[in-house]
Write a protein that holds these residues in place. Structure first.
Motif, PDB file in Angstrom:
ATOM      1  N   ARG A 203     -13.198  10.274   0.444  1.00 56.57           N
ATOM      2  CA  ARG A 203     -14.424   9.660  -0.087  1.00 56.57           C
ATOM      3  C   ARG A 203     -14.290   9.357  -1.575  1.00 56.57           C
ATOM      4  O   ARG A 203     -14.613   8.248  -2.030  1.00 56.57           O
ATOM      5  CB  ARG A 203     -15.617  10.591   0.157  1.00 56.57           C
ATOM      6  CG  ARG A 203     -16.954  10.045  -0.362  1.00 56.57           C
ATOM      7  CD  ARG A 203     -18.023  11.119  -0.361  1.00 56.57           C
ATOM      8  NE  ARG A 203     -17.668  12.265  -1.190  1.00 56.57           N
ATOM      9  CZ  ARG A 203     -17.772  12.297  -2.507  1.00 56.57           C
ATOM     10  NH1 ARG A 203     -18.214  11.231  -3.171  1.00 56.57           N
ATOM     11  NH2 ARG A 203     -17.435  13.380  -3.195  1.00 56.57           N
ATOM     12  N   ARG A 204     -13.796  10.329  -2.347  1.00 56.32           N
ATOM     13  CA  ARG A 204     -13.711  10.159  -3.801  1.00 56.32           C
ATOM     14  C   ARG A 204     -12.735   9.058  -4.198  1.00 56.32           C
ATOM     15  O   ARG A 204     -12.936   8.375  -5.211  1.00 56.32           O
ATOM     16  CB  ARG A 204     -13.311  11.483  -4.459  1.00 56.32           C
ATOM     17  CG  ARG A 204     -14.413  12.515  -4.492  1.00 56.32           C
ATOM     18  CD  ARG A 204     -14.025  13.746  -5.291  1.00 56.32           C
ATOM     19  NE  ARG A 204     -13.044  14.583  -4.611  1.00 56.32           N
ATOM     20  CZ  ARG A 204     -11.802  14.779  -5.012  1.00 56.32           C
ATOM     21  NH1 ARG A 204     -11.351  14.160  -6.097  1.00 56.32           N
ATOM     22  NH2 ARG A 204     -10.984  15.573  -4.338  1.00 56.32           N
ATOM     23  N   HIS A 205     -11.670   8.883  -3.406  1.00 60.73           N
ATOM     24  CA  HIS A 205     -10.629   7.923  -3.780  1.00 60.73           C
ATOM     25  C   HIS A 205     -10.665   6.648  -2.930  1.00 60.73           C
ATOM     26  O   HIS A 205      -9.793   5.791  -3.081  1.00 60.73           O
ATOM     27  CB  HIS A 205      -9.258   8.589  -3.667  1.00 60.73           C
ATOM     28  CG  HIS A 205      -9.064   9.719  -4.634  1.00 60.73           C
ATOM     29  ND1 HIS A 205      -8.678   9.525  -5.949  1.00 60.73           N
ATOM     30  CD2 HIS A 205      -9.226  11.065  -4.483  1.00 60.73           C
ATOM     31  CE1 HIS A 205      -8.599  10.693  -6.562  1.00 60.73           C
ATOM     32  NE2 HIS A 205      -8.921  11.644  -5.703  1.00 60.73           N
ATOM     33  N   GLY A 206     -11.662   6.541  -2.047  1.00 57.81           N
ATOM     34  CA  GLY A 206     -11.775   5.341  -1.225  1.00 57.81           C
ATOM     35  C   GLY A 206     -10.614   5.141  -0.276  1.00 57.81           C
ATOM     36  O   GLY A 206     -10.153   4.009  -0.069  1.00 57.81           O
TER      37      GLY A 206
ATOM     38  N   GLY B 271      -1.501   4.671  -6.001  1.00 60.49           N
ATOM     39  CA  GLY B 271      -1.244   3.569  -5.078  1.00 60.49           C
ATOM     40  C   GLY B 271      -1.575   3.863  -3.632  1.00 60.49           C
ATOM     41  O   GLY B 271      -1.432   2.983  -2.773  1.00 60.49           O
ATOM     42  N   VAL B 272      -2.014   5.073  -3.320  1.00 63.91           N
ATOM     43  CA  VAL B 272      -2.297   5.435  -1.928  1.00 63.91           C
ATOM     44  C   VAL B 272      -3.608   4.798  -1.483  1.00 63.91           C
ATOM     45  O   VAL B 272      -4.627   4.871  -2.172  1.00 63.91           O
ATOM     46  CB  VAL B 272      -2.356   6.969  -1.760  1.00 63.91           C
ATOM     47  CG1 VAL B 272      -2.904   7.348  -0.385  1.00 63.91           C
ATOM     48  CG2 VAL B 272      -0.972   7.574  -1.964  1.00 63.91           C
ATOM     49  N   ARG B 273      -3.580   4.162  -0.322  1.00 63.83           N
ATOM     50  CA  ARG B 273      -4.790   3.586   0.284  1.00 63.83           C
ATOM     51  C   ARG B 273      -5.087   4.185   1.650  1.00 63.83           C
ATOM     52  O   ARG B 273      -6.186   4.025   2.168  1.00 63.83           O
ATOM     53  CB  ARG B 273      -4.613   2.062   0.436  1.00 63.83           C
ATOM     54  CG  ARG B 273      -4.382   1.314  -0.848  1.00 63.83           C
ATOM     55  CD  ARG B 273      -5.589   1.389  -1.785  1.00 63.83           C
ATOM     56  NE  ARG B 273      -6.792   0.813  -1.174  1.00 63.83           N
ATOM     57  CZ  ARG B 273      -7.123  -0.478  -1.219  1.00 63.83           C
ATOM     58  NH1 ARG B 273      -6.324  -1.338  -1.832  1.00 63.83           N
ATOM     59  NH2 ARG B 273      -8.249  -0.914  -0.682  1.00 63.83           N
ATOM     60  N   LEU B 274      -4.084   4.857   2.241  1.00 66.44           N
ATOM     61  CA  LEU B 274      -4.226   5.368   3.603  1.00 66.44           C
ATOM     62  C   LEU B 274      -3.652   6.773   3.691  1.00 66.44           C
ATOM     63  O   LEU B 274      -2.555   7.033   3.190  1.00 66.44           O
ATOM     64  CB  LEU B 274      -3.480   4.445   4.580  1.00 66.44           C
ATOM     65  CG  LEU B 274      -3.350   4.907   6.036  1.00 66.44           C
ATOM     66  CD1 LEU B 274      -4.709   4.950   6.719  1.00 66.44           C
ATOM     67  CD2 LEU B 274      -2.395   3.977   6.797  1.00 66.44           C
ATOM     68  N   VAL B 275      -4.401   7.679   4.316  1.00 68.51           N
ATOM     69  CA  VAL B 275      -3.923   9.019   4.634  1.00 68.51           C
ATOM     70  C   VAL B 275      -3.670   9.079   6.133  1.00 68.51           C
ATOM     71  O   VAL B 275      -4.510   8.648   6.933  1.00 68.51           O
ATOM     72  CB  VAL B 275      -4.954  10.093   4.240  1.00 68.51           C
ATOM     73  CG1 VAL B 275      -4.500  11.480   4.692  1.00 68.51           C
ATOM     74  CG2 VAL B 275      -5.189  10.081   2.735  1.00 68.51           C
ATOM     75  N   THR B 276      -2.504   9.602   6.513  1.00 64.24           N
ATOM     76  CA  THR B 276      -2.189   9.749   7.929  1.00 64.24           C
ATOM     77  C   THR B 276      -1.854  11.210   8.231  1.00 64.24           C
ATOM     78  O   THR B 276      -1.448  11.972   7.358  1.00 64.24           O
ATOM     79  CB  THR B 276      -0.991   8.872   8.346  1.00 64.24           C
ATOM     80  OG1 THR B 276       0.173   9.276   7.609  1.00 64.24           O
ATOM     81  CG2 THR B 276      -1.269   7.409   8.094  1.00 64.24           C
TER      82      THR B 276
ATOM     83  N   ILE C 145       0.833  -1.206   0.000  1.00 64.66           N
ATOM     84  CA  ILE C 145       0.000   0.000   0.000  1.00 64.66           C
ATOM     85  C   ILE C 145       0.865   1.253   0.000  1.00 64.66           C
ATOM     86  O   ILE C 145       2.021   1.251   0.428  1.00 64.66           O
ATOM     87  CB  ILE C 145      -0.958   0.058   1.210  1.00 64.66           C
ATOM     88  CG1 ILE C 145      -0.180   0.125   2.536  1.00 64.66           C
ATOM     89  CG2 ILE C 145      -1.931  -1.107   1.197  1.00 64.66           C
ATOM     90  CD1 ILE C 145      -1.048   0.463   3.729  1.00 64.66           C
ATOM     91  N   GLY C 146       0.245   2.330  -0.487  1.00 66.90           N
ATOM     92  CA  GLY C 146       0.840   3.643  -0.384  1.00 66.90           C
ATOM     93  C   GLY C 146       0.177   4.408   0.751  1.00 66.90           C
ATOM     94  O   GLY C 146      -1.031   4.277   0.990  1.00 66.90           O
ATOM     95  N   ILE C 147       0.975   5.176   1.461  1.00 66.30           N
ATOM     96  CA  ILE C 147       0.491   6.000   2.569  1.00 66.30           C
ATOM     97  C   ILE C 147       0.864   7.439   2.282  1.00 66.30           C
ATOM     98  O   ILE C 147       2.023   7.737   1.966  1.00 66.30           O
ATOM     99  CB  ILE C 147       1.092   5.562   3.920  1.00 66.30           C
ATOM    100  CG1 ILE C 147       0.743   4.105   4.229  1.00 66.30           C
ATOM    101  CG2 ILE C 147       0.617   6.481   5.041  1.00 66.30           C
ATOM    102  CD1 ILE C 147       1.874   3.147   4.085  1.00 66.30           C
ATOM    103  N   LEU C 148      -0.103   8.336   2.377  1.00 63.34           N
ATOM    104  CA  LEU C 148       0.132   9.763   2.228  1.00 63.34           C
ATOM    105  C   LEU C 148       0.118  10.378   3.617  1.00 63.34           C
ATOM    106  O   LEU C 148      -0.909  10.374   4.290  1.00 63.34           O
ATOM    107  CB  LEU C 148      -0.951  10.398   1.349  1.00 63.34           C
ATOM    108  CG  LEU C 148      -0.927  11.924   1.219  1.00 63.34           C
ATOM    109  CD1 LEU C 148       0.364  12.400   0.563  1.00 63.34           C
ATOM    110  CD2 LEU C 148      -2.149  12.403   0.435  1.00 63.34           C
ATOM    111  N   ASP C 149       1.266  10.902   4.052  1.00 69.33           N
ATOM    112  CA  ASP C 149       1.397  11.463   5.395  1.00 69.33           C
ATOM    113  C   ASP C 149       1.361  12.985   5.301  1.00 69.33           C
ATOM    114  O   ASP C 149       2.318  13.604   4.825  1.00 69.33           O
ATOM    115  CB  ASP C 149       2.704  10.980   6.032  1.00 69.33           C
ATOM    116  CG  ASP C 149       2.801  11.334   7.508  1.00 69.33           C
ATOM    117  OD1 ASP C 149       1.753  11.631   8.117  1.00 69.33           O
ATOM    118  OD2 ASP C 149       3.924  11.314   8.048  1.00 69.33           O
TER     119      ASP C 149
END
Length: 284
Positions: free
Chosen positions: A150-153, A124-129, A38-42
């Motif tokens: 919401r738009r990107h799940g 590839g981002v699935r999680l925002v932190t 997964i990709g994470i956007l911090d």
């Protein structure tokens, strides 16, 4: 408190790590195991505290996009990460950290988050932190974050949001007034507009639920004992700076309050708690 210097981030780091709600971390780990790499956007990554706290927990292959407006903090990420990796028995090669059960690559990304979120890299981002961010943002900015997720799940894990609870021991007669003035300051206009301040955690919970997310929250309070003098002193200095901006005509009273609080800290009789809320929002 500006809260963005590298020294301040280093001072608060152990309190952050101890405070994160363990039940929410378990839920985040359980969500993670249902996904592959997964990709994470911090958001507002600072020197990489979220990565250091979460990478071993999330396990597997991870790609961290570290977004911050401050180039000095972004530049410091590799050094902070390398020191953490060495102390924890992980290995850092280039821009990736490998530990037992996980590999996390780092992608620093300079971004003016206050200007909006539409141009952030989401491949590839699935999680925002985010850590200690939501209390600084406006209601409009929070709405943009919820809409982006919401738009990107995307799932969202937002930790250490100040929620308006402050307690000192022993109690001083001006504590409540200083607390009220500080909260007024926290609701003032900052880089993101009129800040949500101590209302942020409730606002974020309501907004994500209204958008169809499953939301869980937990407390992540800083708890300072008598020996935590440096942290108490730093927080006290920040409170004083903030309340002086709100009530400069009360400078004499504020200074006397500061002196009494400092005396208690120096005497080893002061304890202090700062209330925070962690939030985990999972797409429906």
């Amino acid at each position: 408190m500006s809260g963005f210097s590298s020294d301040w981030l280093a001072l608060r780091a152990p309190y952050d790590d101890a405070a994160r709600d363990k039940a929410l971390l378990d839920l985040l780990r359980d969500w993670r195991v249902r996904h592959g790499g997964i990709g994470i956007l911090d958001l507002g990554c600072g020197t990489g505290a979220s990565l250091r706290a979460l990478a071993p927990l999330l396990r597997g292959t991870q790609r961290w996009v570290m977004a911050d407006h401050d180039p000095a903090l972004l530049k410091a990420i590799p050094d902070h990460t390398a020191r953490w990796a060495s102390a924890a028995g992980h290995e850092m090669t280039g821009d990736a950290v490998t530990g037992t059960g996980f590999t996390a690559s780092l992608v620093p990304h300079r971004a003016d988050l206050a200007a909006g979120l539409d141009d952030l890299p989401l491949d590839g981002v699935r999680l925002v932190t985010a850590s200690a961010l939501l209390d600084l943002v406006s209601a409009d900015w929070l709405a943009s974050l919820v809409d982006l997720c919401r738009r990107h799940g995307l799932a969202c894990y937002a930790a250490l949001t100040y929620d308006g609870r402050l307690d000192w021991t022993p109690v001083d007669r001006l504590d409540a007034e200083m607390h009220a003035l500080f909260d007024r300051h926290q609701r003032g206009t900052k880089s993101f507009g009129p800040a949500l301040g101590p209302d942020a955690a409730q606002a974020a919970t309501a907004a994500f639920r209204a958008a169809g997310f499953t939301v869980q929250t937990g407390r992540s309070d800083w708890q300072m004992e008598a020996g935590d003098r440096d942290m108490q002193e730093a927080l006290l200095a920040g409170y004083v700076q903030a309340v002086l901006e709100i009530a400069p005509d009360r400078a004499g009273e504020i200074e006397h309050w500061r002196q009494r609080r400092r005396f208690a800290i120096g005497a080893g009789s002061s304890r202090h708690r700062v209330g925070h809320t962690d939030l985990l929002a999972l797409p429906g």
